[in-house]
Scaffold this active site. Structure first.
Site, PDB file in Angstrom:
ATOM      1  N   CYS A  72       0.823  -1.214   0.000  1.00 21.68           N
ATOM      2  CA  CYS A  72       0.000   0.000   0.000  1.00 21.68           C
ATOM      3  C   CYS A  72       0.855   1.260   0.000  1.00 21.68           C
ATOM      4  O   CYS A  72       0.490   2.270  -0.608  1.00 21.68           O
ATOM      5  CB  CYS A  72      -0.974  -0.003   1.174  1.00 21.68           C
ATOM      6  N   HIS A 327      -1.732   1.336   7.497  1.00 24.47           N
ATOM      7  CA  HIS A 327      -2.093   1.288   6.075  1.00 24.47           C
ATOM      8  C   HIS A 327      -1.943   2.682   5.475  1.00 24.47           C
ATOM      9  O   HIS A 327      -2.247   3.689   6.124  1.00 24.47           O
ATOM     10  CB  HIS A 327      -3.534   0.807   5.929  1.00 24.47           C
TER      11      HIS A 327
END
Length: 385
Positions: A72, A327
């Site tokens: 990510c 994230h």
């Protein structure tokens, strides 16, 4: 740290002088013809690829990138690179490596192929597998928790070092490099020492010098550029005084790039090696004017132009979670559509400025989404494309 589930030109044909002939065997002639044919194929492929990628910013539909192994952070940074037309203008002019092995190891070329796949494909998302394999050759592996600021520097340096055209490499440096002048003034004899330095991003503090929380980006910039008195154990040796003296240390801006990257230092080390995330509120504006933020002593561009200190917010790389597990996603302003998009791996959706402002931070939320990298573009560069 800072991430979790979601850091040879083609040889020209030799000129033959009139009247000069060489005698070659049939095998050598076949080898030469095969080499010329291969070069022609590579050249045609290079021209075709550049023509395709030259249309990259003309496609309105935003395309996502699949998460292929804690990627990510990589995906977010790639989207910020690709959505910046100043960067893609450089990328699509690179010389395509002729050798197949070199192609697999060339980060700029693999980025170009990925950009082509994103722009030509009919899918909503694509797999950055080829680029990921290429990066693994340079010790940038999947299933590793990367810090976005560190991975940005790794990617940028790999790209620049593998661009064989010196003019393009210089253009890339000019696009991102912040040029500063550091100074040190002895407070006893007033001897001043100056040194020029370059940075790819400004590491901005979340706390002031007196340990108070910084609440706005402008205040963080003030703290970063504020002169500091070096006393006690921090005193510096003065050549004129020939001893350690109290000194005033500071810096000034001599040149701001078209693409300005700011790093909010939300990760800090406490209690030894234990890294913690700073989640408190810090707002950032859609527009920056460095002539208003910095003093005349702090902002002294080498080539002052009207509007040279004016910037528009272009992208926000945001982090959710803790320093150990989190994230990344990217909020990016579309220069073609004049809309904000959120790039969350394979998911891409249009968002509002209020959604972007949610990344200001909130200390009370453990999984709070907070801005980590801010990317601003100079106003005149936005008008030039």
């Amino acid at each position: 740290m800072g991430q979790g589930v979601g850091r040879p030109e083609r040889r020209s044909k030799s000129l033959r002088l009139d009247g000069y002939q060489t005698i070659m065997t049939a095998e050598e002639e076949e080898e030469e013809e095969a080499a010329e044919c291969a070069e022609d194929v590579a050249e045609k492929h290079s021209q075709k690829l550049k023509a395709i990628c030259g249309q990259a910013d003309l496609k309105n539909e935003a395309v996502g990138l699949y998460n292929i192994g804690l990627s990510c952070c990589l995906n977010s940074l790639l989207q910020v690179f690709f959505m910046n037309r100043n960067f893609t203008a450089i990328l699509r002019r690179i010389k395509v490596p002729f050798d197949a092995v070199e192609q697999k190891q060339s980060v700029p070329y693999q980025m170009l192929l990925l950009l082509e796949a994103m722009q030509r494909g009919k899918h909503k998302s694509v797999h950055p597998t080829g680029l990921a394999k290429c990066l693994s050759e340079h010790r940038v592996r999947l299933f590793v928790l990367y810090d976005a600021s560190q991975l940005f520097l790794i990617l940028w340096n790999l790209i620049k070092s593998q661009i064989t055209n010196s003019h393009l490499a210089e253009s890339l440096a000019d696009l991102y490099t912040i040029r500063l002048q550091e100074y040190l003034v002895c407070q006893k004899c007033l001897l001043e020492t100056k040194k020029n330095s370059n940075m790819l991003m400004l590491p901005l503090p979340m706390f002031s010098h007196d340990s108070h929380r910084v609440r706005t980006l402008e205040d963080s910039l003030h703290c970063f550029f504020a002169p500091e008195h070096l006393t006690g154990d921090n005193m510096c040796h003065c050549k004129r005084c020939d001893k350690k003296t109290v000194c005033l240390q500071g810096m000034k801006v001599t040149c701001l790039p078209q693409t300005l990257t700011l790093h909010l230092k939300r990760f800090c080390s406490k209690h030894g090696n234990d890294t913690q995330k700073i989640g408190h509120y810090l707002s950032f504006p859609q527009n920056l004017d460095f002539r208003q933020i910095l003093t005349r002593e702090q902002y002294q561009p080498d080539f002052p132009e009207e509007g040279s200190g004016l910037y528009d917010l272009f992208a926000v790389v945001a982090h959710s979670g803790s320093a150990r597990c989190g994230h990344y996603c990217a909020y990016i302003w579309s220069l073609m559509e004049h809309k904000w998009y959120c790039f969350n791996d394979s998911s891409v959706c249009q968002v509002s400025w209020d959604d972007v402002k949610c990344t200001y931070g909130h200390a009370g939320l453990r999984w709070s989404e907070t801005a980590y990298l801010l990317v601003y573009r100079k106003k005149e560069s936005a008008a030039a494309f």
